[in-house]
Design a protein around this motif. Structure first.
Motif, PDB file in Angstrom:
ATOM      1  N   ALA A 107       0.838  -1.207   0.000  1.00 32.34           N
ATOM      2  CA  ALA A 107       0.000   0.000   0.000  1.00 32.34           C
ATOM      3  C   ALA A 107       0.869   1.251   0.000  1.00 32.34           C
ATOM      4  CB  ALA A 107      -0.923  -0.009   1.218  1.00 32.34           C
ATOM      5  N   LYS A 108       1.973   1.177   0.718  1.00 31.97           N
ATOM      6  CA  LYS A 108       2.908   2.304   0.751  1.00 31.97           C
ATOM      7  C   LYS A 108       3.485   2.572  -0.632  1.00 31.97           C
ATOM      8  CE  LYS A 108       4.985   2.784   5.141  1.00 31.97           C
ATOM      9  NZ  LYS A 108       6.111   2.666   6.024  1.00 31.97           N
ATOM     10  N   VAL A 109       3.973   1.495  -1.257  1.00 28.27           N
ATOM     11  CA  VAL A 109       4.563   1.638  -2.591  1.00 28.27           C
ATOM     12  C   VAL A 109       3.504   2.182  -3.558  1.00 28.27           C
ATOM     13  CG1 VAL A 109       5.627   0.417  -4.534  1.00 28.27           C
ATOM     14  CG2 VAL A 109       6.237  -0.194  -2.195  1.00 28.27           C
ATOM     15  N   HIS A 110       2.296   1.675  -3.428  1.00 28.57           N
ATOM     16  CA  HIS A 110       1.209   2.111  -4.306  1.00 28.57           C
ATOM     17  C   HIS A 110       0.957   3.614  -4.133  1.00 28.57           C
ATOM     18  CE1 HIS A 110      -2.481   1.736  -6.589  1.00 28.57           C
ATOM     19  NE2 HIS A 110      -3.067   2.488  -5.676  1.00 28.57           N
ATOM     20  N   HIS A 111       0.918   4.044  -2.871  1.00 28.25           N
ATOM     21  CA  HIS A 111       0.665   5.471  -2.588  1.00 28.25           C
ATOM     22  C   HIS A 111       1.778   6.345  -3.170  1.00 28.25           C
ATOM     23  CE1 HIS A 111      -0.919   8.902  -0.317  1.00 28.25           C
ATOM     24  NE2 HIS A 111       0.349   9.234  -0.146  1.00 28.25           N
ATOM     25  N   ILE A 112       3.018   5.921  -2.935  1.00 32.39           N
ATOM     26  CA  ILE A 112       4.162   6.706  -3.414  1.00 32.39           C
ATOM     27  C   ILE A 112       4.150   6.751  -4.947  1.00 32.39           C
ATOM     28  CG2 ILE A 112       6.688   6.865  -3.439  1.00 32.39           C
ATOM     29  CD1 ILE A 112       6.644   5.418  -0.684  1.00 32.39           C
ATOM     30  N   LYS A 113       3.829   5.612  -5.554  1.00 33.15           N
ATOM     31  CA  LYS A 113       3.802   5.566  -7.025  1.00 33.15           C
ATOM     32  C   LYS A 113       2.717   6.502  -7.564  1.00 33.15           C
ATOM     33  CE  LYS A 113       3.655   2.513 -10.994  1.00 33.15           C
ATOM     34  NZ  LYS A 113       2.467   3.029 -11.634  1.00 33.15           N
ATOM     35  N   ARG A 114       1.594   6.544  -6.857  1.00 31.08           N
ATOM     36  CA  ARG A 114       0.503   7.404  -7.330  1.00 31.08           C
ATOM     37  C   ARG A 114       0.920   8.873  -7.317  1.00 31.08           C
ATOM     38  NH1 ARG A 114      -4.872   6.942  -4.321  1.00 31.08           N
ATOM     39  NH2 ARG A 114      -4.276   9.041  -3.736  1.00 31.08           N
ATOM     40  N   VAL A 115       1.659   9.244  -6.268  1.00 28.51           N
ATOM     41  CA  VAL A 115       2.138  10.631  -6.189  1.00 28.51           C
ATOM     42  C   VAL A 115       3.050  10.940  -7.383  1.00 28.51           C
ATOM     43  CG1 VAL A 115       3.604  12.200  -4.870  1.00 28.51           C
ATOM     44  CG2 VAL A 115       1.914  10.795  -3.681  1.00 28.51           C
ATOM     45  N   PHE A 116       3.958  10.021  -7.699  1.00 30.51           N
ATOM     46  CA  PHE A 116       4.869  10.243  -8.829  1.00 30.51           C
ATOM     47  C   PHE A 116       4.094  10.244 -10.153  1.00 30.51           C
ATOM     48  CE2 PHE A 116       9.375  10.486  -7.676  1.00 30.51           C
ATOM     49  CZ  PHE A 116       9.306  10.247  -6.326  1.00 30.51           C
ATOM     50  N   ASP A 117       3.123   9.335 -10.281  1.00 28.87           N
ATOM     51  CA  ASP A 117       2.318   9.292 -11.514  1.00 28.87           C
ATOM     52  C   ASP A 117       1.561  10.598 -11.704  1.00 28.87           C
ATOM     53  OD1 ASP A 117       3.200   6.785 -12.068  1.00 28.87           O
ATOM     54  OD2 ASP A 117       1.404   5.744 -11.362  1.00 28.87           O
ATOM     55  N   ASP A 118       0.978  11.110 -10.617  1.00 34.28           N
ATOM     56  CA  ASP A 118       0.254  12.398 -10.700  1.00 34.28           C
ATOM     57  C   ASP A 118       1.211  13.508 -11.108  1.00 34.28           C
ATOM     58  OD1 ASP A 118      -2.041  11.211  -9.946  1.00 34.28           O
ATOM     59  OD2 ASP A 118      -2.070  11.986  -7.881  1.00 34.28           O
ATOM     60  N   ALA A 119       2.415  13.464 -10.504  1.00 36.25           N
ATOM     61  CA  ALA A 119       3.377  14.548 -10.736  1.00 36.25           C
ATOM     62  C   ALA A 119       3.801  14.607 -12.197  1.00 36.25           C
ATOM     63  CB  ALA A 119       4.592  14.370  -9.841  1.00 36.25           C
ATOM     64  N   ILE A 120       4.051  13.461 -12.785  1.00 33.55           N
ATOM     65  CA  ILE A 120       4.578  13.519 -14.163  1.00 33.55           C
ATOM     66  C   ILE A 120       3.486  13.798 -15.191  1.00 33.55           C
ATOM     67  CG2 ILE A 120       6.665  12.171 -13.742  1.00 33.55           C
ATOM     68  CD1 ILE A 120       5.272   9.792 -15.035  1.00 33.55           C
ATOM     69  N   ARG A 121       2.250  13.854 -14.733  1.00 31.59           N
ATOM     70  CA  ARG A 121       1.182  14.265 -15.645  1.00 31.59           C
ATOM     71  C   ARG A 121       1.222  15.770 -15.872  1.00 31.59           C
ATOM     72  NH1 ARG A 121      -3.206  11.527 -12.891  1.00 31.59           N
ATOM     73  NH2 ARG A 121      -2.461   9.436 -13.291  1.00 31.59           N
ATOM     74  N   SER A 122       1.721  16.483 -14.875  1.00 31.27           N
ATOM     75  CA  SER A 122       1.826  17.939 -15.003  1.00 31.27           C
ATOM     76  C   SER A 122       3.171  18.266 -15.657  1.00 31.27           C
ATOM     77  CB  SER A 122       1.719  18.564 -13.608  1.00 31.27           C
ATOM     78  OG  SER A 122       2.269  19.832 -13.605  1.00 31.27           O
TER      79      SER A 122
END
Ligand code: ATP
Ligand code: MG
Length: 272
Positions: A107-122
């Motif tokens: 769940a931690k890895v998933h959360h961290i990955k989501r933050v990075f995925d969101d970031a690279i969309r911008s």
């Protein structure tokens, strides 16, 4: 019954845009602002700003990462927040260990990955990865940590954003040695050292600029501590000064602070 006015009301009062929330999170990490108490602060700020500009403008390096490392309480998180707040990037996200409290490893890895995925969309993003050792669940007792989370973080820190997008990662840590042993120091574009205060003059400057001590109190503090060895983080200094300020009489405050610093072994005892 729900009326349009309820939606309008919620939009203007309750729903904050994502950036608004990020700005609040940054403010929360900057309670006491940033005081330029000496050349180590100026140097760290300058290096951070250089890397920030590199992330913003250089076509050759769309991914820039900086590790702010230094002793506990030295001001790493606040410096990272200060840079992130003033960089003018449209996407800013602080990822702190408290965000993933109670999560299991996946769940931690998933959360961290989501933050990075969101970031690279911008097109232009900053991620503050606060307290890396705690994100990876490091415990000095038995030298344990989560390898799964560590590997996840490392892959994400090295993953270049898509063409036309730029990402600046600002990580903080109090355990440079550990990161060295884990062989991840090389994953950062640059390592920036955040220093403790080491001289009485620096403490006086910090106390004065934050209005913790008045001129007379600063003078007395300086007189009694000049030339003595000092080693203290800015966060600790602020907390100790704030405690000393609770003394019943104003004239006791400088002596109280000196006593607190001596007890903490942050200040050398006189005539040692
Ligand atoms: P920890 O090791 O517990 O994570 P830290 O090194 O991250 O601590 P901060 O949480 O950043 O320390 O606390 C620094 C505090 O000092 C903040 O309240 C910040 O506003 C204040 N401060 C004042 N001047 C400075 C400065 N020059 N650099 C950093 N922080 C400063
Ligand atoms: Mg911190």
């Amino acid at each position: 019954q729900v009326y349009k006015s309820d939606f309008d009301n919620a939009l203007s009062n309750d729903c904050k845009p994502a950036f608004g929330r990020a700005a609040d999170a940054l403010e929360g990490l900057l309670t006491n602002g940033i005081v330029n108490w000496g050349s180590p602060v100026a140097r760290a700020l300058e290096d951070c700003q250089m890397l920030m500009r590199q992330a913003k403008f250089s076509d050759r390096t769309p991914l820039v990462s900086a590790l702010l490392e230094g002793p506990p309480s030295s001001g790493k998180t606040a410096l990272a927040a200060h840079i992130a707040k003033n960089a003018g990037f449209p996407f800013v996200k602080v990822l702190a260990p408290s965000d993933v409290v109670g999560y299991n490893e996946p769940a931690k890895v998933h959360h961290i990955k989501r933050v990075f995925d969101d970031a690279i969309r911008s097109p232009l993003s900053i991620i503050v990865l606060d307290d890396i050792e705690r994100l990876i669940d490091y415990s000095p007792l038995g030298q344990r940590y989560s390898n799964t989370v560590l590997q996840g973080v490392m892959v994400l820190i090295k993953r270049p954003p898509p063409p036309g997008h730029r990402l600046f990662v600002l990580a903080t840590s109090s355990r440079r040695e550990l990161l060295h042993e884990l062989d991840i120091l090389n994953s950062f574009t640059a390592i920036i050292h955040v220093s403790n205060l080491s001289r009485s003059e620096q403490a006086v400057k910090a106390l004065k600029e934050m209005n913790l001590f008045d001129d007379k109190q600063c003078q007395e503090f300086h007189q009694k501590t000049a030339g003595r060895k000092l080693w203290i983080g800015i966060k600790k200094l602020i907390a100790s000064a704030e405690m000393a300020r609770q003394a019943e009489n104003d004239y006791e405050i400088p002596t109280k602070l000196i006593g607190l610093l001596e007890d903490d072994q942050a200040l050398q005892l006189p005539n040692c």
